[in-house]
Design an enzyme around this catalytic site. Structure first.
Site, short mmCIF file in Angstrom:
data_model
loop_
_atom_site.label_atom_id
_atom_site.label_comp_id
_atom_site.label_asym_id
_atom_site.label_seq_id
_atom_site.Cartn_x
_atom_site.Cartn_y
_atom_site.Cartn_z
CG HIS A 116 -72.88 39.50 52.37
ND1 HIS A 116 -73.33 38.15 52.45
CD2 HIS A 116 -73.78 40.22 51.58
CE1 HIS A 116 -74.55 38.27 51.90
NE2 HIS A 116 -74.82 39.17 51.33
CG ASN A 394 -56.17 53.15 43.11
OD1 ASN A 394 -56.97 54.21 43.11
ND2 ASN A 394 -56.72 52.26 43.94
CG HIS A 439 -42.36 54.66 55.45
ND1 HIS A 439 -42.77 55.85 54.93
CD2 HIS A 439 -43.43 54.20 55.87
CE1 HIS A 439 -44.21 55.92 54.74
NE2 HIS A 439 -44.55 54.84 55.46
#
Length: 529
Positions: A116, A394, A439
């Site tokens: 899948h 998270n 960044h």
């Protein structure tokens, strides 16, 4: 009576035979239906079983890895702190232990074993094929011939020779200077009367050398030689990587040398040159004298991974050419207004999220696994299942485990150590600030202009989302919210940076004053004349 019994019996048999056939045929049809239902039920239960086994296997694998890591950390804490073997380590004690490397495969490599998930990968390949065919078709209609020109790729990766010699200078410096400085300091530390003076002098000298060679030199090469964007990003990303690697090497080895005073007649225990050389190439930013290693190199895996990296490169090219450039070309530019800005942001969401997924797959999976396979580096947990995150806290931990480990151990944890485990919120904010600055620095040098969109999204919205959408959010609704925010954020990034890129070309600066350098050109460029 006896003579009449056989005919009577025979007659009874002949009379009952049609009824028996009807009943048996009806029973046979009913049995067929029952068997068909049983077969369908078996197929259904088999599918459920496979799904459950996959989920259980993944969860058991994660639990086993965590248990092994925690047990090794606890054992290391007991060894270092002199505790008893039967006494578990406290949370504070486990926090003082460093990262433990465990042999494990990358998550996508495991998921691709499931048909899948592999189908989703095939869908992305089909989209790449569609991009290829559409580019051929458009070029044939416009130019009357089948042609594939990759001028954008050749431009973006131009001046390869300059990039190679700049990388060679940075690599040779990182390989020799920090290592030799550590050897010199380590050999004298336990014998000189003024340890503080030796450490301060060595640290200042090394910091000055780092600032010149790994700080100013890459910026000078990128600006002075007018490197194109992809070449600039290579130089800048390697600059950041060498800085983080050299810092980890010093940070991990200095405390060990300070704690271990050699006895009389013993030589100093210093890191070997081969371990440091291996560390500079292996896909981790945490230095160890040794890592778990695989027994062999799977060359077929190397070949497939190289092919996927090249495929991602052309994938990014097609996204920029087919989805971004038609929107932001100066000849298609409309007068600036809120309406055009909002439309451009939503038109940039699809290419933005595709570029995000592409960058994740190309670098965090393919590139790091390629070097991990070539160096037989066994711990391939470069990322976790960030796509299932229901909180931004998270997501930040699982998106890029390699960089997160460096920020956690040398930023967050060291800040708590200096503050005696107080000011956890301040430690988190400092880590976010450092990450946002780095960044934005990479984007500013890579694109050649200052437009702090990434810094604003990271340092403002990222901090807010980190504290509001924390680990207490477990509902699937928050996963939808996280993806929605990612879509919008990527749309804003692609839209504003593409607008500024074309504005810098179409409306160049007239002077080099400070405000001219920091003011975005897209705010005032009218695309006229």
């Amino acid at each position: 009576m006896t003579t009449a019994d056989p005919p009577n019996t025979l007659w009874h048999r002949n009379v009952k035979t049609p009824q028996t056939d009807a009943v048996s045929s009806h029973a046979g049809g009913h049995e067929d239906v029952q068997e068909e239902r049983l077969r369908q039920w078996r197929k259904h239960t088999q599918k459920v079983k496979l799904r459950l086994m996959e989920q259980v296997q993944n969860q058991l694998g994660d639990m086993f890895d965590e248990a092994v890591a925690e047990s090794m950390q606890s054992y290391a804490g007991v060894r270092l702190n002199g505790g008893s073997a039967g006494k578990p380590a406290s949370r504070a004690q486990r926090m003082d232990d460093g990262k433990v490397f465990v042999a494990r495969a990358s998550l996508l490599d495991e998921l691709f074993e499931i048909s899948h998930i592999r189908t989703i990968y095939h869908m992305f390949l089909a989209v790449l094929l569609i991009f290829f065919l559409s580019t051929l078709a458009v070029d044939y209609i416009d130019q009357g011939r089948l042609v594939l020109e990759f001028d954008l790729l050749f431009y973006a990766f131009g001046r390869v020779g300059t990039v190679v010699w700049a990388w060679t200078v940075m690599f040779c410096y990182t390989l020799l200077v920090p290592y030799l400085a550590l050897l010199l300091w380590g050999s004298l530390y336990h014998s000189v009367p003024s340890r503080l003076g030796l450490s301060a002098g060595t640290g200042l000298a090394l910091s000055a050398a780092q600032a010149c060679v790994l700080g100013l030199f890459p910026i000078y090469v990128a600006v002075q030689h007018q490197l194109p964007p992809a070449s600039r990003f290579i130089v800048v990303m390697e600059q950041i990587r060498f800085l983080m690697k050299s810092y980890s090497f010093i940070r991990e080895t200095v405390p060990v040398i300070m704690r271990n005073t050699p006895k009389e007649g013993e030589s100093h225990r210093l890191p070997t040159f081969s371990s440091y050389l291996y560390f500079l190439f292996c896909p981790t930013l945490i230095y160890r004298e040794s890592y778990p290693r695989n027994s062999r190199i799977r060359w077929n895996y190397v070949g497939v991974t190289l092919g996927m990296i090249l495929g991602c490169l052309f994938y990014g090219y097609f996204i920029l050419v087919r989805l971004c450039m038609p929107i932001f070309r100066p000849e298609n530019k409309q007068p600036f207004s809120k309406r055009t800005l909002v439309l451009a942001v939503f038109q940039s969401i699809l290419p933005g999220i595709m570029l995000l997924l592409l960058a994740f797959f190309a670098f965090l999976h393919c590139w790091l696994n390629l070097f991990g396979e070539l160096l037989r580096f066994a711990d391939r947990m470069f990322y976790k299942d960030w796509w299932n995150s229901t909180s931004f806290a998270n997501y930040y931990r699982t998106w890029n485990v390699v960089v997160h480990d460096w920020l956690y151990y040398y930023g967050y944890r060291d800040f708590l150590w200096l503050s005696q485990r107080r000011f956890r919120t301040a430690a988190t904010l400092c880590v976010f600030l450092v990450s946002a600055v780095v960044h934005e620095y990479a984007l500013a040098i890579g694109f050649g202009f200052f437009y702090p969109v990434m810094f604003f999204l990271f340092a403002v919205f990222g901090v807010v989302f980190n504290f509001t959408m924390n680990d207490k959010r477990q509902s699937p609704v928050f996963n939808i919210i996280m993806w929605t925010c990612l879509f919008l954020g990527q749309g804003v990034l692609v839209c504003l940076y593409c607008q500024e890129w074309y504005a810098q070309i179409h409306c160049p600066r007239t002077e080099n004053s400070f405000w001219e350098l920091v003011t975005p050109r897209s705010w005032s460029c009218s695309y006229k004349g």
